[in-house]
Enzyme design. Structure first.
Site, PDB file in Angstrom:
ATOM      1  N   HIS A 116      39.906  21.835  51.799  1.00  0.00           N
ATOM      2  CA  HIS A 116      39.084  23.048  51.989  1.00  0.00           C
ATOM      3  C   HIS A 116      39.865  23.984  52.550  1.00  0.00           C
ATOM      4  O   HIS A 116      39.309  25.433  52.390  1.00  0.00           O
ATOM      5  CB  HIS A 116      37.808  22.555  52.615  1.00  0.00           C
ATOM      6  CG  HIS A 116      38.095  22.460  54.158  1.00  0.00           C
ATOM      7  ND1 HIS A 116      38.722  21.260  54.752  1.00  0.00           N
ATOM      8  CD2 HIS A 116      38.120  23.268  55.164  1.00  0.00           C
ATOM      9  CE1 HIS A 116      38.864  21.288  55.866  1.00  0.00           C
ATOM     10  NE2 HIS A 116      38.329  22.564  56.295  1.00  0.00           N
ATOM     11  N   HIS A 180      39.286  28.642  67.283  1.00  0.00           N
ATOM     12  CA  HIS A 180      38.430  27.416  66.970  1.00  0.00           C
ATOM     13  C   HIS A 180      38.930  26.277  67.381  1.00  0.00           C
ATOM     14  O   HIS A 180      40.360  26.380  67.184  1.00  0.00           O
ATOM     15  CB  HIS A 180      37.855  27.757  65.502  1.00  0.00           C
ATOM     16  CG  HIS A 180      38.701  27.306  64.662  1.00  0.00           C
ATOM     17  ND1 HIS A 180      39.716  28.014  64.274  1.00  0.00           N
ATOM     18  CD2 HIS A 180      38.662  26.291  63.474  1.00  0.00           C
ATOM     19  CE1 HIS A 180      40.646  27.679  63.101  1.00  0.00           C
ATOM     20  NE2 HIS A 180      39.735  26.463  62.503  1.00  0.00           N
TER      21      HIS A 180
END
Ligand SMILES: O=C(O)CCC(=O)/C=C/C=C(\O)C(=O)O
Ligand SMILES: [Fe+2]
Length: 312
Positions: A116, A180
């Site tokens: 992804h 993140h």
């Protein structure tokens, strides 16, 4: 001389699996729809995508700092499309030779699995894995140790110089980041089963993939709260970094400290290496470039400091 446009976008494994409020999803959808319309209007003859991998195609049995794919298949993780990308093999090989001639050691894969981290942005920007010819360049952003940021700038510059002489409309995409820290395991100190996975965990069973996905969703449910032990999003850092890119201050990135970024913005923040390569490629062709920040929002549910930049 080629006509080069670039876009850098965050990606998230949790889109559609742990969404924020519907107004946020709609806001991001509309930013992506606008970006995709711009891509369609530009009608690129070639896309180059700088992307990370999250232990789906690349493992510690042989972990390259950079790899260029002459053929690539999507593993279809986290709701992304499964199947082959349209990689122009000869052109990818020519690019690899050009980069090697610039004294940069890039690895080559004639059959790379991508996840992804590569395909979500490709799908969002083109609606498909195959609409345009695409050359994936994977930059290790998740599996330490990492080379210095100045090497990423050099890689980007070499790719930009190669693309400039093609006389084509070229779109360069950078995908990942910003701040993140999803629950990606570390090899250092890992128990044997995790270490074995990180070293040679290709083609997991559907059950193993589902377990990975469930862990990420569970982490997203508490990310940014006191229950989570993962480094939280850092909006100040994200804005500082995006401003550097938009203002063309790429020299400052050479001094980025890897450990410091991991601590202040999260371990997976290093996916911004793909943005650094993308902007460096453009800067090698056009200086000063014209850049803009299309969007930014910290989205805990997606474990993403979510940003979008465009430049030409
Ligand atoms: O699936 C796994 O094994 C680990 C979790 C994972 O791959 C998470 C990926 C997260 C991102 O792509 C990201 O936040 O950038
Ligand atoms: Fe990622």
């Amino acid at each position: 001389m080629s006509n080069i446009k670039i876009k850098c976008l965050s990606h998230t494994p949790l889109r559609g699996l742990n969404d924020p409020g519907s107004h946020v999803v709609a806001e991001v959808d509309s930013v992506i729809a606008k970006a995709r319309a711009e891509v369609e209007h530009f009608d690129p003859e070639l896309i180059v995508i700088f992307a990370p991998d999250h232990y789906n195609g690349l493992f510690y049995d042989l972990m390259p700092p950079f790899v260029i794919a002459t053929a690539a298949d999507s593993v279809g993780d986290y709701k992304t499309l499964l199947g082959a990308l349209s990689v122009p093999k000869e052109l990818a090989l020519e690019m690899a030779r050009f980069i090697l001639d610039k004294d940069l050691d890039i690895a080559i894969s004639h059959r790379l699995q991508v996840d992804h981290g590569c395909t979500q942005t490709l799908e969002e920007m083109t609606g498909s894995l195959t609409k345009y010819p695409v050359i994936p360049i994977i930059i290790n952003s998740v599996a330490p140790p990492f080379g210095p940021y100045r090497r990423i700038r050099k890689l980007g510059e070499a790719v930009g110089q190669f693309l400039a002489q093609l006389n084509k409309r070229v779109l360069i995409l950078g995908t990942g980041g910003l701040s993140h820290e999803p629950p990606v395991p570390l090899l250092s100190g890992a128990p044997d089963d995790i270490a074995n996975f990180l070293i040679a965990g290709r083609n997991p069973t559907p059950e193993a993939r589902a377990a990975r996905q469930a862990r990420t969703i569970a982490a997203g449910k508490i990310y940014g709260t006191s229950e989570s032990n993962l480094t939280p999003l850092n909006t100040d850092w994200d804005q500082y970094f995006m401003d550097l890119l938009v203002q063309g201050q790429l020299d400052e990135i050479d001094d980025f400290k890897i450990e410091e970024i991991s601590k202040t913005a999260g371990r997976s923040t290093h996916e911004i290496r793909t943005w650094v390569a993308t902007f460096s490629a453009l800067a090698a062709v056009k200086k000063p470039y014209s850049a803009r920040q299309d969007y930014y929002r910290p989205i805990n549910e997606w474990i993403a400091g979510y940003g979008v930049l465009s430049a030409e």
